[in-house]
Design a protein around this motif. Structure first.
Motif, PDB file in Angstrom:
ATOM      1  N   UNK A  12      43.169  28.413  35.084  1.00 32.16           N
ATOM      2  CA  UNK A  12      43.033  28.336  33.634  1.00 32.16           C
ATOM      3  C   UNK A  12      41.561  28.263  33.225  1.00 32.16           C
ATOM      4  N   UNK A  13      40.792  27.517  34.025  1.00 28.68           N
ATOM      5  CA  UNK A  13      39.371  27.383  33.708  1.00 28.68           C
ATOM      6  C   UNK A  13      38.663  28.728  33.827  1.00 28.68           C
ATOM      7  N   UNK A  14      38.990  29.463  34.883  1.00 30.88           N
ATOM      8  CA  UNK A  14      38.362  30.770  35.080  1.00 30.88           C
ATOM      9  C   UNK A  14      38.744  31.742  33.973  1.00 30.88           C
ATOM     10  N   UNK A  15      39.980  31.644  33.517  1.00 34.84           N
ATOM     11  CA  UNK A  15      40.411  32.524  32.435  1.00 34.84           C
ATOM     12  C   UNK A  15      39.631  32.232  31.156  1.00 34.84           C
ATOM     13  N   UNK A  16      39.312  30.959  30.941  1.00 31.76           N
ATOM     14  CA  UNK A  16      38.502  30.611  29.770  1.00 31.76           C
ATOM     15  C   UNK A  16      37.059  31.068  29.956  1.00 31.76           C
ATOM     16  N   UNK A  19      43.141  45.404  37.269  1.00 34.52           N
ATOM     17  CA  UNK A  19      44.212  46.352  37.568  1.00 34.52           C
ATOM     18  C   UNK A  19      44.126  46.678  39.045  1.00 34.52           C
ATOM     19  N   UNK A  20      45.197  46.441  39.758  1.00 34.82           N
ATOM     20  CA  UNK A  20      45.186  46.642  41.201  1.00 34.82           C
ATOM     21  C   UNK A  20      45.668  48.036  41.579  1.00 34.82           C
ATOM     22  N   UNK A  70      47.568  31.658  47.122  1.00 26.48           N
ATOM     23  CA  UNK A  70      46.148  31.544  47.474  1.00 26.48           C
ATOM     24  C   UNK A  70      45.782  32.481  48.624  1.00 26.48           C
ATOM     25  N   UNK A  71      46.664  32.573  49.622  1.00 26.99           N
ATOM     26  CA  UNK A  71      46.411  33.443  50.769  1.00 26.99           C
ATOM     27  C   UNK A  71      46.415  34.912  50.344  1.00 26.99           C
ATOM     28  N   UNK A  72      47.345  35.276  49.473  1.00 30.21           N
ATOM     29  CA  UNK A  72      47.396  36.659  48.990  1.00 30.21           C
ATOM     30  C   UNK A  72      46.165  36.992  48.158  1.00 30.21           C
ATOM     31  N   UNK A  73      45.742  36.048  47.316  1.00 30.01           N
ATOM     32  CA  UNK A  73      44.568  36.272  46.476  1.00 30.01           C
ATOM     33  C   UNK A  73      43.325  36.517  47.332  1.00 30.01           C
ATOM     34  N   UNK A  74      43.188  35.716  48.389  1.00 25.74           N
ATOM     35  CA  UNK A  74      42.037  35.861  49.293  1.00 25.74           C
ATOM     36  C   UNK A  74      42.085  37.195  50.026  1.00 25.74           C
ATOM     37  N   UNK A  75      43.282  37.599  50.448  1.00 27.12           N
ATOM     38  CA  UNK A  75      43.427  38.838  51.217  1.00 27.12           C
ATOM     39  C   UNK A  75      43.148  40.070  50.364  1.00 27.12           C
ATOM     40  N   UNK A  76      43.558  40.009  49.093  1.00 23.01           N
ATOM     41  CA  UNK A  76      43.401  41.165  48.210  1.00 23.01           C
ATOM     42  C   UNK A  76      42.076  41.140  47.452  1.00 23.01           C
ATOM     43  N   UNK A  77      41.496  39.940  47.321  1.00 24.88           N
ATOM     44  CA  UNK A  77      40.210  39.839  46.641  1.00 24.88           C
ATOM     45  C   UNK A  77      40.304  39.683  45.143  1.00 24.88           C
ATOM     46  N   UNK A  83      41.958  36.810  41.786  1.00 24.87           N
ATOM     47  CA  UNK A  83      42.266  35.412  41.506  1.00 24.87           C
ATOM     48  C   UNK A  83      43.750  35.139  41.730  1.00 24.87           C
ATOM     49  N   UNK A  84      44.107  33.879  42.045  1.00 26.94           N
ATOM     50  CA  UNK A  84      45.522  33.518  42.197  1.00 26.94           C
ATOM     51  C   UNK A  84      46.337  33.821  40.945  1.00 26.94           C
ATOM     52  N   UNK A  85      45.730  33.680  39.751  1.00 23.59           N
ATOM     53  CA  UNK A  85      46.462  33.960  38.515  1.00 23.59           C
ATOM     54  C   UNK A  85      46.858  35.430  38.429  1.00 23.59           C
ATOM     55  N   UNK A  86      45.996  36.324  38.943  1.00 21.62           N
ATOM     56  CA  UNK A  86      46.319  37.753  38.952  1.00 21.62           C
ATOM     57  C   UNK A  86      47.506  38.021  39.869  1.00 21.62           C
ATOM     58  N   UNK A  87      47.505  37.356  41.031  1.00 26.31           N
ATOM     59  CA  UNK A  87      48.629  37.504  41.962  1.00 26.31           C
ATOM     60  C   UNK A  87      49.920  37.041  41.288  1.00 26.31           C
TER      61      UNK A  87
END
Length: 209
Positions: A156-160, A168-169, A188-195, A197-201
């Motif tokens: 949420x903080x990053x979105x602000x 767009x992936x 979190x693991x998927x976000x790191x692997x794809x590069x 944010x977790x919110x996007x995942x």
């Protein structure tokens, strides 16, 4: 953690499971704060402003009250983390073939149970629109902001901090998310692997990718 960049330098007994678990927890919390601070600084460095403090006095007081509650809970949360980690480690030793999905589920259950046992309650600091304005205006000090970032929702903080950023992936990344999600990987693991944010995942999973 103001004394060092690595909590392991403060560990008196490297073979003590509790001290290792606490050091890992402390390093994780500091890394989260540093990551959020980078996002904030990308929008422009904040400087404390007495006039902003006066203009946003209600918001600053509410943020302070939320922080005090979170700080009072912190020792209990650390005890819960240590208790849960010891149980999780024992479970993994008993069942070395556990799937990642089962490990994640068990870890969540143990942390919830440990929090109930020690009386810990997760108290995330919720930042309202007006409070976000207050922060940007400099109504709170830099040291207080550092503490707030330890107890607020990082996504949420990053979105602000980056409100106009959209992601767009590619088809390949979307397929990778689907495959990892089906295999029980954490967000979190998927976000790191794809590069991303977790919110996007989370958005891709909820929207069906």
């Amino acid at each position: 953690m103001m004394e060092t960049d690595d909590a392991f330098t403060l560990v008196s007994d490297a073979n003590n499971p509790k001290e290792r678990a606490y050091a890992n927890y402390a390093n994780k919390m500091k890394a989260m704060a540093n990551e959020a601070r980078i996002e904030l600084y990308n929008t422009g460095k904040l400087e404390y402003s007495p006039s902003a403090k006066a203009a946003y006095d209600t918001e600053a007081r509410h943020l302070t009250a939320q922080l005090n509650i979170a700080l009072k809970n912190a020792p209990k949360e650390r005890r819960a983390q240590l208790l849960a980690n010891s149980r999780i480690k024992a479970k993994e030793q008993e069942n070395p073939d556990m799937s990642k999905k089962d490990k994640k589920k068990y870890a969540q259950q143990e942390l919830t149970r440990a929090r109930l046992e020690v009386g810990a309650k997760r108290n995330n600091i919720e930042i309202s629109d007006r409070e976000w304005e207050a922060i940007q205006a400099g109504a709170i000090s830099d040291s207080m902001l550092t503490q707030i970032l330890l107890y607020t929702d990082q996504d949420k903080f990053k979105e602000r901090a980056l409100p106009r950023q959209t992601t767009t992936l590619s088809d390949a990344k979307t397929a990778k998310i689907r495959a990892m999600n089906a295999s029980g990987y954490s967000i979190e693991q998927m976000a790191k692997a794809v590069g991303v944010s977790p919110s996007t995942i989370s958005k891709y999973i909820k929207g069906g990718g």
